[in-house]
Design a protein around this motif. Structure first.
Motif, PDB file in Angstrom:
ATOM      1  N   TYR A  87      93.416 113.741  56.942  1.00 21.13           N
ATOM      2  CA  TYR A  87      94.329 114.892  56.935  1.00 21.13           C
ATOM      3  C   TYR A  87      94.892 115.137  55.538  1.00 21.13           C
ATOM      4  O   TYR A  87      95.018 116.288  55.104  1.00 21.13           O
ATOM      5  CB  TYR A  87      95.452 114.687  57.944  1.00 21.13           C
ATOM      6  CG  TYR A  87      94.961 114.515  59.360  1.00 21.13           C
ATOM      7  CD1 TYR A  87      94.108 115.449  59.945  1.00 21.13           C
ATOM      8  CD2 TYR A  87      95.327 113.412  60.108  1.00 21.13           C
ATOM      9  CE1 TYR A  87      93.647 115.280  61.239  1.00 21.13           C
ATOM     10  CE2 TYR A  87      94.873 113.236  61.408  1.00 21.13           C
ATOM     11  CZ  TYR A  87      94.026 114.180  61.964  1.00 21.13           C
ATOM     12  OH  TYR A  87      93.562 114.021  63.251  1.00 21.13           O
ATOM     13  N   LEU A  88      95.244 114.068  54.832  1.00 16.59           N
ATOM     14  CA  LEU A  88      95.753 114.227  53.466  1.00 16.59           C
ATOM     15  C   LEU A  88      94.680 114.788  52.538  1.00 16.59           C
ATOM     16  O   LEU A  88      94.946 115.709  51.752  1.00 16.59           O
ATOM     17  CB  LEU A  88      96.260 112.892  52.919  1.00 16.59           C
ATOM     18  CG  LEU A  88      97.570 112.376  53.479  1.00 16.59           C
ATOM     19  CD1 LEU A  88      97.871 110.977  52.944  1.00 16.59           C
ATOM     20  CD2 LEU A  88      98.708 113.321  53.138  1.00 16.59           C
ATOM     21  N   VAL A  89      93.473 114.243  52.627  1.00 18.95           N
ATOM     22  CA  VAL A  89      92.382 114.751  51.787  1.00 18.95           C
ATOM     23  C   VAL A  89      92.096 116.205  52.139  1.00 18.95           C
ATOM     24  O   VAL A  89      91.899 117.039  51.242  1.00 18.95           O
ATOM     25  CB  VAL A  89      91.122 113.864  51.928  1.00 18.95           C
ATOM     26  CG1 VAL A  89      89.914 114.517  51.267  1.00 18.95           C
ATOM     27  CG2 VAL A  89      91.375 112.485  51.327  1.00 18.95           C
ATOM     28  N   ALA A  90      92.108 116.547  53.425  1.00 19.40           N
ATOM     29  CA  ALA A  90      91.878 117.945  53.831  1.00 19.40           C
ATOM     30  C   ALA A  90      92.937 118.861  53.232  1.00 19.40           C
ATOM     31  O   ALA A  90      92.614 119.934  52.704  1.00 19.40           O
ATOM     32  CB  ALA A  90      91.869 118.055  55.356  1.00 19.40           C
ATOM     33  N   GLY A  91      94.191 118.456  53.308  1.00 20.38           N
ATOM     34  CA  GLY A  91      95.262 119.277  52.747  1.00 20.38           C
ATOM     35  C   GLY A  91      95.116 119.474  51.245  1.00 20.38           C
ATOM     36  O   GLY A  91      95.283 120.593  50.737  1.00 20.38           O
ATOM     37  N   PHE A  92      94.783 118.428  50.537  1.00 21.00           N
ATOM     38  CA  PHE A  92      94.638 118.551  49.090  1.00 21.00           C
ATOM     39  C   PHE A  92      93.358 119.271  48.697  1.00 21.00           C
ATOM     40  O   PHE A  92      93.322 119.952  47.667  1.00 21.00           O
ATOM     41  CB  PHE A  92      94.748 117.182  48.418  1.00 21.00           C
ATOM     42  CG  PHE A  92      96.179 116.756  48.238  1.00 21.00           C
ATOM     43  CD1 PHE A  92      96.907 117.174  47.141  1.00 21.00           C
ATOM     44  CD2 PHE A  92      96.804 115.971  49.189  1.00 21.00           C
ATOM     45  CE1 PHE A  92      98.228 116.804  46.979  1.00 21.00           C
ATOM     46  CE2 PHE A  92      98.124 115.593  49.040  1.00 21.00           C
ATOM     47  CZ  PHE A  92      98.845 116.014  47.928  1.00 21.00           C
ATOM     48  N   LEU A  93      92.308 119.151  49.500  1.00 20.48           N
ATOM     49  CA  LEU A  93      91.108 119.959  49.246  1.00 20.48           C
ATOM     50  C   LEU A  93      91.424 121.438  49.401  1.00 20.48           C
ATOM     51  O   LEU A  93      90.982 122.271  48.603  1.00 20.48           O
ATOM     52  CB  LEU A  93      89.970 119.556  50.188  1.00 20.48           C
ATOM     53  CG  LEU A  93      89.235 118.261  49.879  1.00 20.48           C
ATOM     54  CD1 LEU A  93      88.239 117.941  50.988  1.00 20.48           C
ATOM     55  CD2 LEU A  93      88.532 118.346  48.538  1.00 20.48           C
ATOM     56  N   GLN A  94      92.215 121.780  50.435  1.00 21.74           N
ATOM     57  CA  GLN A  94      92.603 123.176  50.632  1.00 21.74           C
ATOM     58  C   GLN A  94      93.472 123.665  49.475  1.00 21.74           C
ATOM     59  O   GLN A  94      93.281 124.765  48.962  1.00 21.74           O
ATOM     60  CB  GLN A  94      93.352 123.337  51.959  1.00 21.74           C
ATOM     61  CG  GLN A  94      93.663 124.775  52.307  1.00 21.74           C
ATOM     62  CD  GLN A  94      92.394 125.584  52.532  1.00 21.74           C
ATOM     63  OE1 GLN A  94      91.527 125.204  53.306  1.00 21.74           O
ATOM     64  NE2 GLN A  94      92.281 126.696  51.845  1.00 21.74           N
ATOM     65  N   LEU A  95      94.401 122.841  49.049  1.00 21.67           N
ATOM     66  CA  LEU A  95      95.267 123.190  47.913  1.00 21.67           C
ATOM     67  C   LEU A  95      94.440 123.393  46.643  1.00 21.67           C
ATOM     68  O   LEU A  95      94.663 124.350  45.887  1.00 21.67           O
ATOM     69  CB  LEU A  95      96.320 122.103  47.714  1.00 21.67           C
ATOM     70  CG  LEU A  95      97.353 122.335  46.625  1.00 21.67           C
ATOM     71  CD1 LEU A  95      98.234 123.530  46.966  1.00 21.67           C
ATOM     72  CD2 LEU A  95      98.208 121.088  46.451  1.00 21.67           C
ATOM     73  N   ALA A  96      93.470 122.505  46.408  1.00 23.76           N
ATOM     74  CA  ALA A  96      92.605 122.641  45.228  1.00 23.76           C
ATOM     75  C   ALA A  96      91.746 123.900  45.319  1.00 23.76           C
ATOM     76  O   ALA A  96      91.517 124.574  44.304  1.00 23.76           O
ATOM     77  CB  ALA A  96      91.721 121.406  45.094  1.00 23.76           C
ATOM     78  N   THR A  97      91.295 124.237  46.521  1.00 27.52           N
ATOM     79  CA  THR A  97      90.499 125.452  46.708  1.00 27.52           C
ATOM     80  C   THR A  97      91.337 126.697  46.414  1.00 27.52           C
ATOM     81  O   THR A  97      90.883 127.619  45.733  1.00 27.52           O
ATOM     82  CB  THR A  97      89.941 125.510  48.139  1.00 27.52           C
ATOM     83  OG1 THR A  97      89.128 124.351  48.357  1.00 27.52           O
ATOM     84  CG2 THR A  97      89.106 126.754  48.371  1.00 27.52           C
ATOM     85  N   TRP A  98      92.571 126.729  46.908  1.00 29.63           N
ATOM     86  CA  TRP A  98      93.462 127.869  46.627  1.00 29.63           C
ATOM     87  C   TRP A  98      93.757 127.961  45.134  1.00 29.63           C
ATOM     88  O   TRP A  98      93.764 129.052  44.570  1.00 29.63           O
ATOM     89  CB  TRP A  98      94.775 127.730  47.390  1.00 29.63           C
ATOM     90  CG  TRP A  98      94.660 127.925  48.874  1.00 29.63           C
ATOM     91  CD1 TRP A  98      93.703 128.607  49.572  1.00 29.63           C
ATOM     92  CD2 TRP A  98      95.569 127.422  49.847  1.00 29.63           C
ATOM     93  NE1 TRP A  98      93.951 128.555  50.915  1.00 29.63           N
ATOM     94  CE2 TRP A  98      95.103 127.841  51.119  1.00 29.63           C
ATOM     95  CE3 TRP A  98      96.737 126.669  49.788  1.00 29.63           C
ATOM     96  CZ2 TRP A  98      95.753 127.518  52.301  1.00 29.63           C
ATOM     97  CZ3 TRP A  98      97.376 126.345  50.976  1.00 29.63           C
ATOM     98  CH2 TRP A  98      96.893 126.767  52.204  1.00 29.63           C
ATOM     99  N   THR A  99      93.987 126.826  44.507  1.00 29.75           N
ATOM    100  CA  THR A  99      94.277 126.823  43.072  1.00 29.75           C
ATOM    101  C   THR A  99      93.078 127.325  42.288  1.00 29.75           C
ATOM    102  O   THR A  99      93.215 128.134  41.369  1.00 29.75           O
ATOM    103  CB  THR A  99      94.665 125.402  42.605  1.00 29.75           C
ATOM    104  OG1 THR A  99      95.763 124.945  43.389  1.00 29.75           O
ATOM    105  CG2 THR A  99      95.038 125.383  41.148  1.00 29.75           C
ATOM    106  N   ARG A 100      91.908 126.871  42.661  1.00 24.88           N
ATOM    107  CA  ARG A 100      90.689 127.311  41.969  1.00 24.88           C
ATOM    108  C   ARG A 100      90.458 128.807  42.175  1.00 24.88           C
ATOM    109  O   ARG A 100      90.016 129.502  41.274  1.00 24.88           O
ATOM    110  CB  ARG A 100      89.494 126.510  42.457  1.00 24.88           C
ATOM    111  CG  ARG A 100      88.235 126.846  41.690  1.00 24.88           C
ATOM    112  CD  ARG A 100      87.077 125.990  42.159  1.00 24.88           C
ATOM    113  NE  ARG A 100      85.874 126.425  41.518  1.00 24.88           N
ATOM    114  CZ  ARG A 100      85.307 125.803  40.513  1.00 24.88           C
ATOM    115  NH1 ARG A 100      85.844 124.704  40.038  1.00 24.88           N
ATOM    116  NH2 ARG A 100      84.195 126.267  39.985  1.00 24.88           N
ATOM    117  N   ALA A 101      90.757 129.312  43.357  1.00 27.34           N
ATOM    118  CA  ALA A 101      90.582 130.747  43.631  1.00 27.34           C
ATOM    119  C   ALA A 101      91.484 131.595  42.747  1.00 27.34           C
ATOM    120  O   ALA A 101      91.130 132.723  42.396  1.00 27.34           O
ATOM    121  CB  ALA A 101      90.856 131.039  45.101  1.00 27.34           C
ATOM    122  N   MET A 102      92.643 131.056  42.387  1.00 23.01           N
ATOM    123  CA  MET A 102      93.567 131.810  41.526  1.00 23.01           C
ATOM    124  C   MET A 102      93.114 131.847  40.071  1.00 23.01           C
ATOM    125  O   MET A 102      93.417 132.794  39.359  1.00 23.01           O
ATOM    126  CB  MET A 102      94.972 131.204  41.602  1.00 23.01           C
ATOM    127  CG  MET A 102      95.672 131.474  42.911  1.00 23.01           C
ATOM    128  SD  MET A 102      97.411 131.019  42.870  1.00 23.01           S
ATOM    129  CE  MET A 102      97.306 129.241  42.953  1.00 23.01           C
TER     130      MET A 102
END
Length: 159
Positions: A87-102
């Motif tokens: 769950y932690l890795v999933a959350g940080f993967l999502q955060l990294a994906t959003w950051t990369r999209a920006m």
């Protein structure tokens, strides 16, 4: 009363075990040193084995279960390790994906970037546990605590 002796405190018994009890400032400095050294040892080798994605095969398992969580399946279907990791890795993967999209054209992370994110989560969790472990060490070492190693030896049954 003038003729009464005071009972020894826990600090007195600790001085008998380990000498002078360190001050709060010395303990804080020790904690900072332990956390910095532990963080350094965990974060410096975070890029080990890259770009070879199969250098650490367990990471593929962690990332695949974390991605399954991101795709809507909250049950990791894998219980050899604690599920909180996924769950932690999933959350940080999502955060990294959003950051990369920006900041980039493509929002998707490469497999190497996913590995670095997962390693970063595990390294951060390991570094944060050092503070708890330091406190346990202080208690065992009887710095300002009533539980003294000498008393543990005294209470042990004869061998």
């Amino acid at each position: 009363a003038p003729g009464r002796r005071r009972a020894p405190s826990s600090r007195d018994s600790c001085r008998q075990c380990i000498g002078d009890v360190p001050s709060g400032l010395a303990i804080r400095r020790g904690l900072i040193l332990v956390i910095l050294a532990g963080g350094l040892l965990r974060f410096v080798p975070i890029w080990f084995g890259l770009p070879y994605l199969r250098a650490r095969p367990d990471e593929e398992t962690t990332i695949s279960h974390a991605i399954a969580v991101l795709n809507g399946d909250p049950n990791p279907h894998f219980f050899h390790w604690p599920s909180l990791t996924f769950y932690l890795v999933a959350g940080f993967l999502q955060l990294a994906t959003w950051t990369r999209a920006m900041v980039a054209e493509s929002a998707s992370l490469t497999p190497a970037e996913q590995i670095v994110v997962a390693r970063g989560v595990v390294a951060a969790a390991g570094t944060l546990t050092l503070g708890c472990l330091f406190r346990v060490g202080l208690r065992i070492g009887c710095v300002g605590r009533p539980a003294c190693p000498r008393s543990l030896i005294r209470s042990a049954p004869p061998g």
